[in-house]
Design a protein around this motif. Structure first.
Motif, mmCIF file in Angstrom:
data_model
loop_
_atom_site.group_PDB
_atom_site.id
_atom_site.type_symbol
_atom_site.label_atom_id
_atom_site.label_comp_id
_atom_site.label_asym_id
_atom_site.label_seq_id
_atom_site.Cartn_x
_atom_site.Cartn_y
_atom_site.Cartn_z
ATOM 1 N N CYS A 128 0.998 -1.261 -0.082
ATOM 2 C CA CYS A 128 0.128 -0.053 0.094
ATOM 3 C C CYS A 128 0.730 1.325 -0.143
ATOM 4 O O CYS A 128 0.453 2.332 0.001
ATOM 5 C CB CYS A 128 -0.862 -0.010 1.086
ATOM 6 S SG CYS A 128 -2.151 -1.373 1.399
ATOM 7 N N GLY A 129 2.228 1.183 -0.028
ATOM 8 C CA GLY A 129 3.094 2.303 -0.128
ATOM 9 C C GLY A 129 3.226 2.999 1.151
ATOM 10 O O GLY A 129 3.499 4.206 1.074
ATOM 11 N N CYS A 130 3.148 2.208 2.262
ATOM 12 C CA CYS A 130 3.198 3.020 3.470
ATOM 13 C C CYS A 130 4.476 2.936 4.079
ATOM 14 O O CYS A 130 5.268 1.962 3.702
ATOM 15 C CB CYS A 130 2.239 2.300 4.740
ATOM 16 S SG CYS A 130 0.483 2.262 4.296
ATOM 17 N N ASN A 131 4.984 4.046 4.459
ATOM 18 C CA ASN A 131 6.656 3.886 4.832
ATOM 19 C C ASN A 131 6.650 3.917 6.383
ATOM 20 O O ASN A 131 7.723 3.840 7.053
ATOM 21 C CB ASN A 131 7.320 5.392 4.336
ATOM 22 C CG ASN A 131 6.565 6.598 5.253
ATOM 23 O OD1 ASN A 131 5.483 6.633 5.131
ATOM 24 N ND2 ASN A 131 7.413 7.617 5.552
ATOM 25 N N LYS A 132 5.682 3.831 7.145
ATOM 26 C CA LYS A 132 5.653 3.679 8.608
ATOM 27 C C LYS A 132 4.277 2.881 9.061
ATOM 28 O O LYS A 132 3.230 2.949 8.768
ATOM 29 C CB LYS A 132 5.510 4.903 9.207
ATOM 30 C CG LYS A 132 6.821 5.903 9.016
ATOM 31 C CD LYS A 132 6.797 7.354 9.918
ATOM 32 C CE LYS A 132 8.139 7.980 9.757
ATOM 33 N NZ LYS A 132 8.196 9.131 10.181
ATOM 34 N N ILE A 133 4.954 2.084 10.147
ATOM 35 C CA ILE A 133 3.881 1.233 10.772
ATOM 36 C C ILE A 133 3.740 1.466 12.113
ATOM 37 O O ILE A 133 4.739 1.736 12.856
ATOM 38 C CB ILE A 133 4.202 -0.307 10.592
ATOM 39 C CG1 ILE A 133 4.503 -0.845 9.233
ATOM 40 C CG2 ILE A 133 3.467 -1.170 11.728
ATOM 41 C CD1 ILE A 133 4.797 -1.995 9.300
ATOM 42 N N ALA A 134 2.362 1.908 12.482
ATOM 43 C CA ALA A 134 2.368 2.326 13.777
ATOM 44 C C ALA A 134 1.769 1.486 14.927
ATOM 45 O O ALA A 134 0.710 0.717 14.387
ATOM 46 C CB ALA A 134 1.305 3.625 13.969
ATOM 47 N N ARG B 261 16.317 -2.037 8.399
ATOM 48 C CA ARG B 261 17.416 -2.256 7.545
ATOM 49 C C ARG B 261 17.172 -2.629 6.326
ATOM 50 O O ARG B 261 17.861 -2.202 5.307
ATOM 51 C CB ARG B 261 18.557 -2.894 8.278
ATOM 52 C CG ARG B 261 19.176 -2.130 9.680
ATOM 53 C CD ARG B 261 20.180 -2.906 10.017
ATOM 54 N NE ARG B 261 20.836 -2.185 11.229
ATOM 55 C CZ ARG B 261 20.518 -2.296 12.410
ATOM 56 N NH1 ARG B 261 19.630 -3.261 12.718
ATOM 57 N NH2 ARG B 261 21.096 -1.738 13.396
ATOM 58 N N LYS B 262 16.217 -3.819 6.111
ATOM 59 C CA LYS B 262 16.091 -4.514 4.997
ATOM 60 C C LYS B 262 14.697 -3.954 4.151
ATOM 61 O O LYS B 262 14.553 -4.742 3.139
ATOM 62 C CB LYS B 262 15.778 -6.000 5.316
ATOM 63 C CG LYS B 262 17.179 -6.712 5.975
ATOM 64 C CD LYS B 262 16.922 -8.077 6.141
ATOM 65 C CE LYS B 262 18.304 -8.629 6.817
ATOM 66 N NZ LYS B 262 17.993 -10.255 6.887
ATOM 67 N N MET B 263 13.911 -2.816 4.714
ATOM 68 C CA MET B 263 12.926 -2.538 3.777
ATOM 69 C C MET B 263 12.770 -1.050 4.302
ATOM 70 O O MET B 263 13.185 -0.672 5.346
ATOM 71 C CB MET B 263 11.861 -3.454 4.087
ATOM 72 C CG MET B 263 11.165 -3.378 5.430
ATOM 73 S SD MET B 263 9.687 -4.535 5.854
ATOM 74 C CE MET B 263 10.685 -5.710 5.878
ATOM 75 N N PRO B 264 12.156 -0.110 3.392
ATOM 76 C CA PRO B 264 12.098 1.278 3.588
ATOM 77 C C PRO B 264 10.822 1.621 4.473
ATOM 78 O O PRO B 264 9.691 2.354 4.119
ATOM 79 C CB PRO B 264 11.799 1.748 2.158
ATOM 80 C CG PRO B 264 11.096 0.712 1.415
ATOM 81 C CD PRO B 264 11.731 -0.616 1.870
ATOM 82 N N ILE B 265 10.981 0.929 5.357
ATOM 83 C CA ILE B 265 9.800 1.183 6.748
ATOM 84 C C ILE B 265 10.345 1.642 7.983
ATOM 85 O O ILE B 265 11.405 1.118 8.610
ATOM 86 C CB ILE B 265 8.868 -0.022 6.737
ATOM 87 C CG1 ILE B 265 8.304 -0.530 5.255
ATOM 88 C CG2 ILE B 265 7.790 -0.098 8.029
ATOM 89 C CD1 ILE B 265 7.535 -1.719 5.166
ATOM 90 N N THR B 266 9.495 2.487 8.762
ATOM 91 C CA THR B 266 10.175 2.577 10.051
ATOM 92 C C THR B 266 8.904 2.326 11.059
ATOM 93 O O THR B 266 7.722 2.705 10.684
ATOM 94 C CB THR B 266 10.402 4.242 10.275
ATOM 95 O OG1 THR B 266 11.434 4.596 9.446
ATOM 96 C CG2 THR B 266 10.627 4.381 11.613
ATOM 97 N N ILE B 267 9.115 1.652 11.908
ATOM 98 C CA ILE B 267 8.191 1.329 13.306
ATOM 99 C C ILE B 267 8.114 2.515 14.127
ATOM 100 O O ILE B 267 9.092 2.779 14.595
ATOM 101 C CB ILE B 267 8.570 0.007 13.752
ATOM 102 C CG1 ILE B 267 8.836 -0.940 12.896
ATOM 103 C CG2 ILE B 267 7.380 -0.252 14.937
ATOM 104 C CD1 ILE B 267 7.781 -1.889 12.103
ATOM 105 N N ILE B 268 6.982 2.851 14.449
ATOM 106 C CA ILE B 268 6.794 4.056 15.284
ATOM 107 C C ILE B 268 5.739 3.687 16.712
ATOM 108 O O ILE B 268 4.901 2.727 16.175
ATOM 109 C CB ILE B 268 6.383 5.298 14.740
ATOM 110 C CG1 ILE B 268 5.042 5.106 14.003
ATOM 111 C CG2 ILE B 268 7.376 5.886 13.970
ATOM 112 C CD1 ILE B 268 4.302 6.514 13.591
ATOM 113 N N ARG B 269 5.941 4.075 17.732
ATOM 114 C CA ARG B 269 4.949 3.837 18.928
ATOM 115 C C ARG B 269 4.552 5.015 19.272
ATOM 116 O O ARG B 269 5.030 5.930 20.406
ATOM 117 C CB ARG B 269 5.762 3.106 19.891
ATOM 118 C CG ARG B 269 6.359 1.589 19.325
ATOM 119 C CD ARG B 269 6.739 0.696 20.215
ATOM 120 N NE ARG B 269 6.717 -0.645 20.059
ATOM 121 C CZ ARG B 269 7.787 -1.381 19.076
ATOM 122 N NH1 ARG B 269 8.836 -0.426 18.811
ATOM 123 N NH2 ARG B 269 7.658 -2.589 18.801
#
Length: 239
Positions: free
Chosen positions: A125-131, A163-171
């Motif tokens: 879905c083209g999301c760059n962050k997961i909350a 490191r292996k995908m353009p995604i940042t986990i946020i809380r």
């Protein structure tokens, strides 16, 4: 109203202080249906209506075929519609543990499959962050567990760049107190889950929660002492 304002203020401070949301972000919320994830989605949706930073929010609910851990998906859809957040519902399962996984409990495999669906959906879905809906109590309990049971001082970071995908986990709930979220959920009439996980039981986390409550009862500053120690040690952000 005082509680709502306190929660919103902490949420906004976390977003700014730890740079969790930036212009152009597309954030995928892991929506389990519990009070924490519902609160997270509501607060993000409300924040997204503010002009800056400009970002989009969508949600994913993962159902596990072979684990009866259910939330009313009709309610989740109505909840997301109320806040103008697109919702995806995915059903998956995990098979019996392989030889390499035989020491892994069902909770680990279930969690791993849910995270896998989150990462897959975010990229699709083209999301760059997961909350994720972990609050300050969760983060502190994890730090104490790692210290007492693993022998190192670390916790679940509030911002983690993969490191292996353009995604940042946020809380984004990182500054919220669990007790406040529980009361707010009642005030907002959040529906409770239909069935809790059958594998829920007494764990090291349960023990640590009780120990932490005893510590807080003796010292009102316990929460802030542990949090400040995590900040000084650089354990809350991983780039």
């Amino acid at each position: 109203m005082e509680l709502e304002q306190r929660i919103i203020k902490r949420f906004g401070r976390a977003i700014v202080q730890y740079r969790l949301i930036e212009d152009g972000d597309k954030v995928l919320v892991g929506l389990s249906g519990g009070k924490d994830s519902l609160c997270l989605l509501e607060l993000l949706a409300r924040r997204a209506k503010i002009q800056r930073p400009s970002f989009k929010v969508m949600a994913l609910h993962v159902r596990m075929e072979n684990i009866r851990y259910e939330t009313d998906t009709n309610y989740l859809q109505q909840f997301c519609d109320r806040w103008d957040v697109p919702l995806r519902i995915v059903t998956t399962r995990f098979d019996a543990p392989t030889k390499e996984q035989k020491e892994k409990p069902a909770c680990f495999l279930c969690s791993w499959m849910r995270r896998k669906q989150l990462f897959n959906t975010a990229q699709t879905c083209g999301c760059n962050k997961i909350a994720l809906g972990h609050h300050q109590d969760d983060i502190i309990h994890t730090a104490l567990m790692n210290l007492f049971y693993q022998g190192h001082f670390s916790t679940m970071p509030i911002r983690l760049r993969m490191r292996k995908m353009p995604i940042t986990i946020i809380r984004p709930l990182c500054l919220e107190h669990e007790a406040d979220i529980a009361v707010y959920a009642e005030q907002q009439h959040y529906e409770k889950q239909l069935k809790l996980c059958p594998n829920e039981r007494e764990t090291n986390r349960t023990t640590m929660r009780r120990l932490y409550e005893q510590m807080e009862a003796q010292n009102d500053e316990t929460r802030y002492s542990v949090w400040n120690a995590l900040e000084r040690a650089g354990k809350l952000i991983e780039e």
